[in-house]
Motif scaffolding. Structure first.
Motif, short mmCIF file in Angstrom:
data_model
loop_
_atom_site.label_atom_id
_atom_site.label_comp_id
_atom_site.label_asym_id
_atom_site.label_seq_id
_atom_site.Cartn_x
_atom_site.Cartn_y
_atom_site.Cartn_z
N THR A 104 40.59 -53.04 127.10
CA THR A 104 39.28 -53.00 127.76
C THR A 104 38.28 -52.25 126.90
N LYS A 105 38.69 -51.11 126.38
CA LYS A 105 37.78 -50.32 125.54
C LYS A 105 37.43 -51.06 124.25
N ILE A 107 37.23 -54.37 123.81
CA ILE A 107 36.28 -55.44 124.13
C ILE A 107 34.92 -54.87 124.50
N GLN A 108 34.89 -53.81 125.26
CA GLN A 108 33.62 -53.18 125.61
C GLN A 108 32.90 -52.69 124.35
N TRP A 109 33.65 -52.14 123.41
CA TRP A 109 33.06 -51.69 122.15
C TRP A 109 32.47 -52.87 121.40
N ILE A 111 31.39 -55.71 122.60
CA ILE A 111 30.19 -56.19 123.29
C ILE A 111 28.99 -55.32 122.93
N CYS A 112 29.18 -54.02 122.92
CA CYS A 112 28.09 -53.11 122.52
C CYS A 112 27.68 -53.37 121.08
N ARG A 113 28.65 -53.59 120.21
CA ARG A 113 28.35 -53.86 118.80
C ARG A 113 27.56 -55.16 118.67
N LYS A 115 25.55 -56.44 120.86
CA LYS A 115 24.17 -56.16 121.30
C LYS A 115 23.40 -55.45 120.20
N TYR A 137 40.59 -61.27 130.13
CA TYR A 137 39.23 -61.59 129.69
C TYR A 137 38.34 -62.01 130.86
N GLN A 139 38.59 -60.87 133.88
CA GLN A 139 38.26 -59.62 134.58
C GLN A 139 37.13 -58.87 133.89
N LEU A 140 36.97 -59.12 132.59
CA LEU A 140 35.90 -58.47 131.84
C LEU A 140 34.60 -59.28 131.86
#
Length: 153
Positions: A104-105, A107-109, A111-113, A115, A137, A139-140
């Motif tokens: 999760t961390k 994929i979240q990282w 996504i931020c990258r 952006k 995926y 769930q995310l």
């Protein structure tokens, strides 16, 4: 996970741990060759990735231990008015930490990258045999909006 996870660009010294992680699952064990010394093809691929400004090989670490990896490719398109997309590939977490939030961390990282790089879309593929990954995926927030196709050469 209580310990702090840090993300960084992979170095040549990380390739051994990355390949070991890629090979440490049912599908990966059928296509990867984790052996000592590593096959030269992995080192050549690493150099190609690091020499391309639109590719980033990211490792997740707790201290000096690599616990996750992902590759992000940034691609310009004429569609979406010349928009950029980020494609996430080769996501793996250490088998001892699966189900503990590392993925999760990662994929979240990513996504931020994406952006940060001005992308309008993040996309990824996963093998249809990876039912747990598909649920993960979804769930995310990812949706199976397209049918992907591949041609092995």
């Amino acid at each position: 996970m209580e310990e702090k996870i840090e993300f960084k660009l992979a170095t040549i010294e990380d390739v051994d741990s990355i390949v070991k992680m890629l090979a440490d699952d049912l599908l990966g064990s059928q296509r990867e060759r984790y052996e000592q010394p590593l096959p030269e093809s992995y080192l050549k691929a690493f150099q190609a990735i690091t020499n391309d400004p639109n590719n980033e090989l990211i490792v997740a670490c707790i201290g000096a231990e690599i616990i996750g990896v992902q590759q992000i490719t940034f691609t310009p398109y004429l569609t979406y008015q010349g928009g950029w997309r980020a494609t996430i590939e080769g996501v793996r977490t250490s088998s001892s930490l699966r189900g503990k939030g590392v993925g999760t961390k990662l994929i979240q990282w990513a996504i931020c990258r994406a952006k940060e790089r001005g992308c309008h879309l993040v996309q990824l593929t996963t093998d249809k045999k990876r039912e747990d990954a598909l649920r993960f995926y979804e769930q995310l927030g990812f949706t199976a909006s397209h049918e992907g196709m591949k041609l092995k050469l």
